[in-house]
Design a protein around this motif. Structure first.
Motif, PDB file in Angstrom:
ATOM      1  N   VAL A  95       0.848  -1.204   0.000  1.00 37.14           N
ATOM      2  CA  VAL A  95       0.000   0.000   0.000  1.00 37.14           C
ATOM      3  C   VAL A  95       0.875   1.241   0.000  1.00 37.14           C
ATOM      4  O   VAL A  95       0.660   2.175  -0.786  1.00 37.14           O
ATOM      5  CB  VAL A  95      -0.965   0.020   1.211  1.00 37.14           C
ATOM      6  CG1 VAL A  95      -1.702   1.353   1.290  1.00 37.14           C
ATOM      7  CG2 VAL A  95      -1.943  -1.136   1.140  1.00 37.14           C
ATOM      8  N   GLN A  96       1.891   1.252   0.843  1.00 39.20           N
ATOM      9  CA  GLN A  96       2.764   2.420   0.942  1.00 39.20           C
ATOM     10  C   GLN A  96       3.565   2.630  -0.345  1.00 39.20           C
ATOM     11  O   GLN A  96       3.751   3.760  -0.791  1.00 39.20           O
ATOM     12  CB  GLN A  96       3.689   2.305   2.157  1.00 39.20           C
ATOM     13  CG  GLN A  96       2.939   2.388   3.484  1.00 39.20           C
ATOM     14  CD  GLN A  96       2.125   3.656   3.610  1.00 39.20           C
ATOM     15  OE1 GLN A  96       2.655   4.763   3.497  1.00 39.20           O
ATOM     16  NE2 GLN A  96       0.822   3.512   3.847  1.00 39.20           N
ATOM     17  N   ARG A  97       4.044   1.546  -0.971  1.00 38.31           N
ATOM     18  CA  ARG A  97       4.754   1.678  -2.252  1.00 38.31           C
ATOM     19  C   ARG A  97       3.831   2.260  -3.312  1.00 38.31           C
ATOM     20  O   ARG A  97       4.226   3.137  -4.077  1.00 38.31           O
ATOM     21  CB  ARG A  97       5.309   0.324  -2.716  1.00 38.31           C
ATOM     22  CG  ARG A  97       6.522  -0.131  -1.943  1.00 38.31           C
ATOM     23  CD  ARG A  97       7.252  -1.294  -2.615  1.00 38.31           C
ATOM     24  NE  ARG A  97       6.414  -2.383  -3.063  1.00 38.31           N
ATOM     25  CZ  ARG A  97       6.026  -3.416  -2.307  1.00 38.31           C
ATOM     26  NH1 ARG A  97       6.421  -3.481  -1.044  1.00 38.31           N
ATOM     27  NH2 ARG A  97       5.284  -4.373  -2.812  1.00 38.31           N
ATOM     28  N   LEU A  98       2.599   1.781  -3.358  1.00 46.50           N
ATOM     29  CA  LEU A  98       1.625   2.301  -4.308  1.00 46.50           C
ATOM     30  C   LEU A  98       1.368   3.786  -4.048  1.00 46.50           C
ATOM     31  O   LEU A  98       1.357   4.598  -4.978  1.00 46.50           O
ATOM     32  CB  LEU A  98       0.313   1.513  -4.222  1.00 46.50           C
ATOM     33  CG  LEU A  98      -0.856   2.038  -5.055  1.00 46.50           C
ATOM     34  CD1 LEU A  98      -0.510   2.045  -6.540  1.00 46.50           C
ATOM     35  CD2 LEU A  98      -2.103   1.206  -4.785  1.00 46.50           C
ATOM     36  N   LEU A  99       1.191   4.147  -2.799  1.00 50.90           N
ATOM     37  CA  LEU A  99       0.917   5.547  -2.471  1.00 50.90           C
ATOM     38  C   LEU A  99       2.103   6.456  -2.804  1.00 50.90           C
ATOM     39  O   LEU A  99       1.903   7.582  -3.279  1.00 50.90           O
ATOM     40  CB  LEU A  99       0.522   5.687  -0.999  1.00 50.90           C
ATOM     41  CG  LEU A  99      -0.837   5.080  -0.641  1.00 50.90           C
ATOM     42  CD1 LEU A  99      -1.038   5.081   0.868  1.00 50.90           C
ATOM     43  CD2 LEU A  99      -1.966   5.808  -1.352  1.00 50.90           C
ATOM     44  N   ARG A 100       3.320   5.974  -2.603  1.00 50.39           N
ATOM     45  CA  ARG A 100       4.490   6.782  -2.989  1.00 50.39           C
ATOM     46  C   ARG A 100       4.535   6.974  -4.499  1.00 50.39           C
ATOM     47  O   ARG A 100       4.869   8.056  -4.991  1.00 50.39           O
ATOM     48  CB  ARG A 100       5.773   6.136  -2.470  1.00 50.39           C
ATOM     49  CG  ARG A 100       5.963   6.315  -0.964  1.00 50.39           C
ATOM     50  CD  ARG A 100       7.358   5.918  -0.490  1.00 50.39           C
ATOM     51  NE  ARG A 100       7.670   4.530  -0.727  1.00 50.39           N
ATOM     52  CZ  ARG A 100       7.362   3.516   0.091  1.00 50.39           C
ATOM     53  NH1 ARG A 100       6.721   3.755   1.219  1.00 50.39           N
ATOM     54  NH2 ARG A 100       7.703   2.286  -0.209  1.00 50.39           N
ATOM     55  N   PHE A 101       4.169   5.939  -5.245  1.00 45.65           N
ATOM     56  CA  PHE A 101       4.093   6.049  -6.704  1.00 45.65           C
ATOM     57  C   PHE A 101       3.031   7.082  -7.091  1.00 45.65           C
ATOM     58  O   PHE A 101       3.267   7.948  -7.932  1.00 45.65           O
ATOM     59  CB  PHE A 101       3.778   4.681  -7.313  1.00 45.65           C
ATOM     60  CG  PHE A 101       3.492   4.732  -8.782  1.00 45.65           C
ATOM     61  CD1 PHE A 101       4.529   4.850  -9.689  1.00 45.65           C
ATOM     62  CD2 PHE A 101       2.186   4.665  -9.252  1.00 45.65           C
ATOM     63  CE1 PHE A 101       4.272   4.893 -11.055  1.00 45.65           C
ATOM     64  CE2 PHE A 101       1.923   4.712 -10.612  1.00 45.65           C
ATOM     65  CZ  PHE A 101       2.966   4.837 -11.515  1.00 45.65           C
ATOM     66  N   ILE A 102       1.874   6.999  -6.481  1.00 41.20           N
ATOM     67  CA  ILE A 102       0.789   7.948  -6.778  1.00 41.20           C
ATOM     68  C   ILE A 102       1.221   9.372  -6.448  1.00 41.20           C
ATOM     69  O   ILE A 102       0.927  10.303  -7.208  1.00 41.20           O
ATOM     70  CB  ILE A 102      -0.490   7.557  -6.006  1.00 41.20           C
ATOM     71  CG1 ILE A 102      -1.051   6.253  -6.567  1.00 41.20           C
ATOM     72  CG2 ILE A 102      -1.533   8.676  -6.073  1.00 41.20           C
ATOM     73  CD1 ILE A 102      -2.114   5.621  -5.699  1.00 41.20           C
ATOM     74  N   LYS A 103       1.927   9.549  -5.353  1.00 39.68           N
ATOM     75  CA  LYS A 103       2.383  10.888  -4.964  1.00 39.68           C
ATOM     76  C   LYS A 103       3.251  11.519  -6.053  1.00 39.68           C
ATOM     77  O   LYS A 103       3.173  12.721  -6.311  1.00 39.68           O
ATOM     78  CB  LYS A 103       3.154  10.828  -3.651  1.00 39.68           C
ATOM     79  CG  LYS A 103       3.576  12.184  -3.131  1.00 39.68           C
ATOM     80  CD  LYS A 103       4.280  12.065  -1.798  1.00 39.68           C
ATOM     81  CE  LYS A 103       4.686  13.449  -1.326  1.00 39.68           C
ATOM     82  NZ  LYS A 103       5.437  13.375  -0.076  1.00 39.68           N
ATOM     83  N   ILE A 105       3.011  11.042  -9.301  1.00 37.59           N
ATOM     84  CA  ILE A 105       2.282  11.405 -10.511  1.00 37.59           C
ATOM     85  C   ILE A 105       0.998  12.194 -10.249  1.00 37.59           C
ATOM     86  O   ILE A 105       0.481  12.830 -11.157  1.00 37.59           O
ATOM     87  CB  ILE A 105       1.964  10.153 -11.371  1.00 37.59           C
ATOM     88  CG1 ILE A 105       1.180   9.137 -10.570  1.00 37.59           C
ATOM     89  CG2 ILE A 105       3.220   9.561 -11.947  1.00 37.59           C
ATOM     90  CD1 ILE A 105       0.699   7.956 -11.383  1.00 37.59           C
ATOM     91  N   ASP A 106       0.485  12.145  -9.031  1.00 36.80           N
ATOM     92  CA  ASP A 106      -0.745  12.863  -8.695  1.00 36.80           C
ATOM     93  C   ASP A 106      -0.675  13.321  -7.244  1.00 36.80           C
ATOM     94  O   ASP A 106      -1.354  12.782  -6.368  1.00 36.80           O
ATOM     95  CB  ASP A 106      -1.956  11.957  -8.925  1.00 36.80           C
ATOM     96  CG  ASP A 106      -3.293  12.652  -8.714  1.00 36.80           C
ATOM     97  OD1 ASP A 106      -3.305  13.904  -8.584  1.00 36.80           O
ATOM     98  OD2 ASP A 106      -4.320  11.949  -8.688  1.00 36.80           O
TER      99      ASP A 106
END
Length: 117
Positions: A95-103, A105-106
């Motif tokens: 979840v945290q890796r995904l959220l860092r990725f999202i941060k 780009i968005d």
């Protein structure tokens, strides 16, 4: 049943069995819908996978599809991924890796309230 294997590398005939042999076996020996999501796949490897009844999605195909989605649909997909990693996989680090990725780009995405910084 749905089974998806994700590979962040180029798949060709030299590595298709090593990288995706398990999903090929599943596709050949069950009624599961099987999908290989890969950064890049050669035509020969695509044929090999499709001969085993594995559907192939590349980054290029995924990007073309996502361009047709509006922000609401994209955000619904993000929420679904977060739910999957948090509740189905029970993997808070994913979840945290995904959220860092999202941060990256968005940075205004509302899901970032869950990002541990």
């Amino acid at each position: 049943m749905l089974s998806i294997e994700v590979k962040d590398k180029k798949i060709d005939l030299s590595n298709v069995d090593r990288e995706l042999g398990t999903i090929k076996e599943l596709a050949e020996n069950s009624t599961a819908i099987t999908i290989a999501m890969c950064k890049e796949v050669t035509e020969e490897a695509i044929k090999d996978l499709e001969d085993s009844n594995v559907r192939v999605v590349t980054d290029e195909i995924l990007e073309a599809e996502l361009e047709r989605w509006d922000y609401h649909k994209q955000n619904t997909a993000v929420q679904g991924m977060i739910h999957f990693f948090a509740n189905i996989e029970q993997n808070p680090s994913a979840v945290q890796r995904l959220l860092r990725f999202i941060k990256d780009i968005d940075p205004e995405n509302v899901a970032l309230v869950h990002l541990d910084e």
